[in-house]
Scaffold this motif. Structure first.
Motif, PDB file in Angstrom:
ATOM      1  N   GLN A   1      -4.856   6.528  -1.575  1.00  0.00           N
ATOM      2  CA  GLN A   1      -4.084   5.463  -0.926  1.00  0.00           C
ATOM      3  C   GLN A   1      -4.616   4.132  -1.397  1.00  0.00           C
ATOM      4  O   GLN A   1      -5.817   3.902  -1.411  1.00  0.00           O
ATOM      5  CB  GLN A   1      -4.211   5.568   0.590  1.00  0.00           C
ATOM      6  N   GLY A   2      -3.717   3.237  -1.787  1.00  0.00           N
ATOM      7  CA  GLY A   2      -4.121   1.916  -2.251  1.00  0.00           C
ATOM      8  C   GLY A   2      -2.936   1.159  -2.813  1.00  0.00           C
ATOM      9  O   GLY A   2      -1.796   1.379  -2.421  1.00  0.00           O
ATOM     10  N   LYS A   3      -3.227   0.256  -3.766  1.00  0.00           N
ATOM     11  CA  LYS A   3      -2.199  -0.592  -4.379  1.00  0.00           C
ATOM     12  C   LYS A   3      -2.319  -0.522  -5.894  1.00  0.00           C
ATOM     13  O   LYS A   3      -3.383  -0.232  -6.424  1.00  0.00           O
ATOM     14  CB  LYS A   3      -2.387  -2.050  -3.978  1.00  0.00           C
TER      15      LYS A   3
ATOM     16  N   VAL B   1       0.846  -1.183   0.000  1.00  0.00           N
ATOM     17  CA  VAL B   1       0.000   0.000   0.000  1.00  0.00           C
ATOM     18  C   VAL B   1       0.887   1.241   0.000  1.00  0.00           C
ATOM     19  O   VAL B   1       1.872   1.306   0.723  1.00  0.00           O
ATOM     20  CB  VAL B   1      -0.929   0.007   1.234  1.00  0.00           C
TER      21      VAL B   1
ATOM     22  N   TYR C   1     -11.663   3.824  -7.723  1.00  0.00           N
ATOM     23  CA  TYR C   1     -12.053   3.888  -6.310  1.00  0.00           C
ATOM     24  C   TYR C   1     -13.518   3.510  -6.185  1.00  0.00           C
ATOM     25  O   TYR C   1     -14.361   3.997  -6.939  1.00  0.00           O
ATOM     26  CB  TYR C   1     -11.823   5.301  -5.765  1.00  0.00           C
ATOM     27  N   THR C   2     -13.816   2.650  -5.233  1.00  0.00           N
ATOM     28  CA  THR C   2     -15.199   2.276  -4.942  1.00  0.00           C
ATOM     29  C   THR C   2     -15.542   2.807  -3.564  1.00  0.00           C
ATOM     30  O   THR C   2     -14.934   2.413  -2.572  1.00  0.00           O
ATOM     31  CB  THR C   2     -15.389   0.752  -4.988  1.00  0.00           C
TER      32      THR C   2
ATOM     33  N   SER D   1      -8.076   2.590  -1.911  1.00  0.00           N
ATOM     34  CA  SER D   1      -8.941   2.208  -0.797  1.00  0.00           C
ATOM     35  C   SER D   1      -9.402   3.448  -0.036  1.00  0.00           C
ATOM     36  O   SER D   1     -10.339   3.380   0.745  1.00  0.00           O
ATOM     37  CB  SER D   1      -8.209   1.256   0.143  1.00  0.00           C
ATOM     38  N   GLU D   2      -8.716   4.569  -0.293  1.00  0.00           N
ATOM     39  CA  GLU D   2      -9.067   5.828   0.365  1.00  0.00           C
ATOM     40  C   GLU D   2      -8.668   6.979  -0.557  1.00  0.00           C
ATOM     41  O   GLU D   2      -7.622   6.938  -1.193  1.00  0.00           O
ATOM     42  CB  GLU D   2      -8.313   5.932   1.689  1.00  0.00           C
TER      43      GLU D   2
ATOM     44  N   THR E   1     -18.505   3.199  -8.001  1.00  0.00           N
ATOM     45  CA  THR E   1     -17.149   3.095  -8.531  1.00  0.00           C
ATOM     46  C   THR E   1     -16.836   4.320  -9.372  1.00  0.00           C
ATOM     47  O   THR E   1     -17.585   4.677 -10.268  1.00  0.00           O
ATOM     48  CB  THR E   1     -16.986   1.823  -9.380  1.00  0.00           C
TER      49      THR E   1
END
Length: 147
Positions: free
Chosen positions: A103-105, A52, A86-87, A115-116, A70
């Motif tokens: 923020q995520g992968k 992440v 982003y969902t 994820s954020e 989404t």
């Protein structure tokens, strides 16, 4: 057992407990550490593939597409672009042409799965890392234009 041996065993046990506690603290810190990368860093492969991290820049105008909850958009630093998916519910201040940190992968095909999503809180604020990346990309673009 002599008092000297008891004291040595107590010291050895205390050091072992202290070492174990330090290991757990450092391990927790390492797993919660999140680094910031620019779209240029992501495009050049400097960002981790399996961890992440945060990517920040400006939301490219005309790239926001919504499908129920989404949302897909492109984050740019004016040098490179990163597609983001982003969902969830976006912040109220999320707009095209404004600063954003996600923020995520990294997913398949280089898509960043967030994820954020964080939007800047007023017209004058941008995270220092994102501002530095934008300034650096703008300087590179100016140099290319002058050549």
């Amino acid at each position: 057992m002599k008092p000297r041996h008891k004291r040595a065993a107590l010291i050895a046990g205390g050091l072992a407990a202290l070492s174990l506690a330090a290991y757990f603290v450092l391990n927790a810190f390492q797993s919660n550490l999140v680094f910031f990368f620019t779209p240029t860093d992501v495009a050049t492969g400097a960002a981790p593939k399996d961890r992440v991290f945060r990517v920040g820049g400006m939301v490219k105008t005309g790239t926001v597409k919504r499908d129920n909850l989404t949302v897909s958009f492109v984050v740019t630093d004016n040098a490179r672009d990163v597609p983001v998916s982003y969902t969830g519910i976006l912040p109220d201040l999320f707009r095209e042409g404004k600063g954003v940190v996600a923020q995520g992968k990294l997913g398949e095909q280089g898509q960043f799965v967030a994820s954020e999503v964080l939007a800047k809180h007023d017209e004058n604020y941008m995270p220092p890392e994102a501002q530095a990346a934008m300034d650096q990309a703008k300087a590179k673009q100016t140099i290319k234009t002058l050549k």
